[in-house]
Scaffold this active site. Structure first.
Site, mmCIF file in Angstrom:
data_model
loop_
_atom_site.group_PDB
_atom_site.id
_atom_site.type_symbol
_atom_site.label_atom_id
_atom_site.label_comp_id
_atom_site.label_asym_id
_atom_site.label_seq_id
_atom_site.Cartn_x
_atom_site.Cartn_y
_atom_site.Cartn_z
ATOM 1 N N ILE A 92 0.989 -1.083 0.072
ATOM 2 C CA ILE A 92 -0.138 -0.102 0.052
ATOM 3 C C ILE A 92 0.749 1.384 0.047
ATOM 4 O O ILE A 92 1.915 1.346 0.644
ATOM 5 C CB ILE A 92 -0.779 -0.002 1.169
ATOM 6 C CG1 ILE A 92 -1.987 -1.189 1.004
ATOM 7 C CG2 ILE A 92 -1.575 1.168 1.383
ATOM 8 C CD1 ILE A 92 -3.120 -1.215 2.076
ATOM 9 N N ASN A 107 -3.293 1.183 -11.713
ATOM 10 C CA ASN A 107 -3.089 -0.158 -11.080
ATOM 11 C C ASN A 107 -3.992 -0.825 -11.989
ATOM 12 O O ASN A 107 -5.060 -0.435 -12.420
ATOM 13 C CB ASN A 107 -3.462 0.097 -9.739
ATOM 14 C CG ASN A 107 -3.695 -1.336 -8.899
ATOM 15 O OD1 ASN A 107 -2.350 -1.908 -8.934
ATOM 16 N ND2 ASN A 107 -4.617 -1.806 -8.195
ATOM 17 N N HIS A 109 -6.240 -4.338 -11.484
ATOM 18 C CA HIS A 109 -7.007 -5.224 -10.606
ATOM 19 C C HIS A 109 -7.865 -6.159 -11.252
ATOM 20 O O HIS A 109 -8.629 -5.910 -12.268
ATOM 21 C CB HIS A 109 -7.727 -4.070 -9.612
ATOM 22 C CG HIS A 109 -8.606 -5.115 -8.580
ATOM 23 N ND1 HIS A 109 -7.778 -5.261 -7.509
ATOM 24 C CD2 HIS A 109 -9.870 -5.475 -8.316
ATOM 25 C CE1 HIS A 109 -8.570 -6.311 -6.499
ATOM 26 N NE2 HIS A 109 -9.823 -6.095 -7.164
HETATM 27 C C1 GRF Z 1 -2.613 -9.768 -11.281
HETATM 28 O O1 GRF Z 1 -3.918 -10.659 -11.355
HETATM 29 C C2 GRF Z 1 -3.141 -8.475 -10.979
HETATM 30 O O2 GRF Z 1 -4.232 -7.709 -11.100
HETATM 31 C C3 GRF Z 1 -3.093 -8.286 -9.483
HETATM 32 O O3 GRF Z 1 -2.011 -9.265 -9.207
HETATM 33 C C4 GRF Z 1 -1.826 -10.106 -10.191
HETATM 34 C C5 GRF Z 1 -0.320 -9.919 -10.860
HETATM 35 O O4 GRF Z 1 0.342 -10.962 -11.750
HETATM 36 N N1 GRF Z 1 -2.819 -7.029 -8.898
HETATM 37 P P1 GRF Z 1 1.327 -10.585 -12.615
HETATM 38 O O5 GRF Z 1 2.387 -10.506 -11.591
HETATM 39 O O6 GRF Z 1 1.190 -9.475 -13.197
HETATM 40 O O7 GRF Z 1 1.547 -12.025 -13.175
#
Ligand code: GRF
Length: 207
Positions: A92, A107, A109
């Site tokens: 965070i 970001n 998500h």
């Molecule tokens: C993804 O699902 C992203 O949305 C979440 O963490 C995961 C990261 O995956 N916040 P990566 O490291 O990009 O493969």
């Protein structure tokens, strides 16, 4: 516009950004450096393979959030970073850091926000029984997964989906919308009015 990509893990979203940059689809955004808060993660290997500065600022070496962020800000300044992408970054950020890059932190998500913020969004959506979930790119503000929404992609939940199959389907869409949002931000095509984000049309190309 020079972006830092902040990561904590595998880095498939980082890979989508690196691939988009290699294909010319990220311009005018440029990946200036990749910074992980965890040493030796897959994302750093991906960055090195793409010949990007791959740096670690290990949060465990700092007594509190502020000194960790000071070190992070120092690294970003060294690389003349103008904007930040959180691509699976699991820390965070404080309002002080966020203000430093106001409206220039994105970001990704893995849900259709504001449903299912937090760390286990795909499982929570699956267990809730939603028929539609997806991925969201949003600006980062002081709330958890709460900033203005830039792009979303929907993923229908099939009867035979599992948490893992759903996770994979969502990830595919994450890899599409994250590079698109980064390119839009760098091109100055994202206009935010409170929580509402509008995308300005691309400038006309002369024949
Ligand atoms: C993804 O699902 C992203 O949305 C979440 O963490 C995961 C990261 O995956 N916040 P990566 O490291 O990009 O493969």
């Amino acid at each position: 516009m020079r972006f830092a990509v902040l990561v904590s893990g595998t880095g498939t979203n980082l890979q989508a950004l690196l691939d988009a940059e290699a294909n010319g689809a990220l311009a005018p955004a440029e990946i200036a450096c990749v910074v992980s808060n965890r040493p030796s993660v897959g994302a750093l290997a991906r960055a090195r393979a793409a010949r990007k500065p791959a740096l670690t600022v290990d949060h465990k070496l700092f007594p509190a959030r502020e000194p960790f962020e000071d070190a992070l800000l120092g690294v970003l300044a060294e690389h003349a970073v103008e904007a930040v992408v959180l691509a699976g970054f699991m820390r965070i950020l404080t309002p002080r850091f966020i203000d430093r890059f106001a409206d220039r932190i994105l970001n990704i998500h893995p849900s259709l926000l504001p449903s299912f913020p937090g760390v286990d969004a795909q499982r929570e959506a699956f267990e809730h029984g939603v028929k539609l979930t997806g991925a969201t790119v949003h600006f980062v503000d002081a709330g958890l997964d709460g900033g203005a929404i830039v792009l979303q992609a929907a993923v229908p939940v099939a009867d035979d989906d599992t948490v893992e199959s759903l996770r994979a389907k969502i990830l595919e869409r994450e890899h599409e919308i994250l590079p698109r949002a980064v390119a839009l931000l760098a091109a100055g095509r994202i206009e935010r009015d409170g929580r509402r984000v509008r995308l300005k049309p691309a400038p006309a190309v002369l024949p």
